[in-house]
Design a protein around this motif. Structure first.
Motif, short mmCIF file in Angstrom:
data_model
loop_
_atom_site.label_atom_id
_atom_site.label_comp_id
_atom_site.label_asym_id
_atom_site.label_seq_id
_atom_site.Cartn_x
_atom_site.Cartn_y
_atom_site.Cartn_z
N SER A 10 73.22 16.80 1.16
CA SER A 10 73.72 15.51 0.66
C SER A 10 73.93 15.56 -0.84
N ALA A 11 72.96 16.14 -1.55
CA ALA A 11 73.08 16.22 -3.01
C ALA A 11 74.28 17.06 -3.42
N ALA A 12 74.48 18.16 -2.72
CA ALA A 12 75.62 19.03 -3.03
C ALA A 12 76.95 18.31 -2.78
N SER A 13 77.01 17.49 -1.71
CA SER A 13 78.25 16.78 -1.43
C SER A 13 78.56 15.74 -2.51
N VAL A 20 77.20 13.27 -9.19
CA VAL A 20 75.90 13.69 -9.71
C VAL A 20 76.01 15.11 -10.26
N LYS A 21 75.04 15.48 -11.05
CA LYS A 21 74.90 16.88 -11.48
C LYS A 21 73.66 17.40 -10.76
N TYR A 22 73.87 18.29 -9.78
CA TYR A 22 72.77 18.73 -8.93
C TYR A 22 72.15 19.99 -9.52
N LEU A 23 70.85 19.91 -9.79
CA LEU A 23 70.14 21.04 -10.38
C LEU A 23 69.48 21.93 -9.34
N GLY A 24 69.19 21.40 -8.16
CA GLY A 24 68.56 22.19 -7.12
C GLY A 24 67.30 21.52 -6.60
N LEU A 47 80.32 12.46 -20.16
CA LEU A 47 79.89 13.03 -18.88
C LEU A 47 79.13 11.97 -18.08
N ARG A 48 78.25 11.25 -18.76
CA ARG A 48 77.51 10.19 -18.05
C ARG A 48 78.47 9.15 -17.48
N GLU A 49 79.46 8.77 -18.25
CA GLU A 49 80.43 7.77 -17.79
C GLU A 49 81.23 8.30 -16.61
N SER A 50 81.61 9.57 -16.69
CA SER A 50 82.38 10.18 -15.59
C SER A 50 81.57 10.20 -14.30
N LEU A 51 80.29 10.59 -14.41
CA LEU A 51 79.43 10.60 -13.22
C LEU A 51 79.26 9.19 -12.65
N ALA A 52 79.08 8.22 -13.54
CA ALA A 52 78.89 6.83 -13.08
C ALA A 52 80.13 6.32 -12.36
#
Length: 314
Positions: A10-13, A20-24, A47-52
């Motif tokens: 789910s995190a990867a998707s 999101v930025k998935y770290l593992g 980057l934060r705005e783009s993720l949001a």
């Protein structure tokens, strides 16, 4: 950062969507690796705005609805119903049609009840507050369950559309609720509120039912009736260009069940009024006797037949 292995997919998707930025997985990362992964978020506002923004686009806020549908489709019986009563509020089934439902059930027919809204919360006030709303809603649901048991209902569906505010939600949502239950149980006869009733929820319930049971594909509904709801039907006015008023053309003899109906109405004692109100016990008894006089019975309930299909035998 995920905690369990099964959360990784789910995190990867969501990472693929740019949300999101998935770290593992936490089990594979130490504190320094997590801190290093957080640095870009702390130092890059874009980057934060783009993720949001990507996250907002990815979420439609319909997760609860999807889960509820899955649960409903999994655990609800798919057995066919002979009759389905589709009402705006708890209590409509008793005030309008209790004698008819009892007659149908005694004859061996499987009868279902779909109630779309909570008939009490419009009376809430800021002074009474949310606790009163929760208590009232629970009492309404308990009364509906008691009514269904008393009448011998085979399948009960209770939704909580906002009381006296059906016009504030998309009409298609109401139609889809009705379609889902009709398609699941394929009743041959459907009863619903009259579209010229005074109550806006009754009006939209009727219109949604007419839309949902239109002769589409293999529609199972051969008979469609409007019910008479004392007071709301009495006081509704058919404005020019609107739906015509209630016109009784179908009568059900409820002579053996009149007293049982009147007793059952105590379940909704808070809805009963004093004479000469139409929703008084005396008024309801007089109404049943009057419809009986007009149709040659000791007591009757009146309906308006909207559509009947007589299918050819093969």
């Amino acid at each position: 950062v995920t905690h369990k292995p099964w959360q990784a997919a789910s995190a990867a998707s969501f990472a693929d969507l740019g949300a999101v930025k998935y770290l593992g997985s936490a089990s594979d990362l130490d504190a320094s690796q997590i801190a290093q992964g957080l640095d870009p978020l702390i130092n890059d506002a874009r980057l934060r705005e783009s993720l949001a923004n990507a996250g907002a686009d990815a979420i439609d806020f319909r997760g609860v609805e999807r889960v509820a549908t899955i649960v409903e489709n999994t655990f609800r019986s798919k057995e066919p119903l002979d009759d389905l009563f589709i009402m705006a509020h708890p209590g409509d089934e008793l005030f309008s049609s209790a004698g008819t439902i009892l007659t149908r059930v005694q004859s061996g027919r499987r009868v279902g009840l779909l109630v779309l809204g909570d008939g009490y919360l419009a009376r809430a006030s800021e002074e009474k507050g949310p606790l009163w709303e929760r208590v009232t809603s629970r009492e309404s649901f308990e009364a509906l369950n008691s009514s269904a048991r008393t009448l011998g209902i085979s399948q009960l569906y209770a939704y909580k559309l906002p009381d006296n505010s059906f016009d504030t939600i998309p009409f298609l949502k109401i139609v889809k609720i009705v379609e889902r239950v009709v398609d699941l149980h394929r009743p041959s006869t459907v009863y619903t509120n009259c579209p010229s009733d005074l109550n806006i929820d009754h009006q939209l319930t009727a219109k949604a039912v007419v839309t949902a049971v239109r002769p589409r594909g293999a529609c199972s509904v051969d008979q469609l009736f409007y019910v008479e709801t004392p007071s709301s039907t009495d006081w509704g006015v058919a404005a020019p260009g609107s739906w015509p008023g209630f016109s009784a053309n179908w009568f059900q003899d409820i002579s053996p069940f009149l007293e049982q109906k009147l007793q059952a109405l105590e379940i909704y004692s808070g809805e009963l009024r004093e004479d000469p109100h139409p929703q008084s016990l005396g008024g309801l008894k007089d109404r049943a006797r009057q419809w009986g006089r007009l149709s040659g019975c000791n007591a009757a309930e009146a309906f308006q037949l909207v559509r009947q299909v007589n299918r050819a035998s093969h």
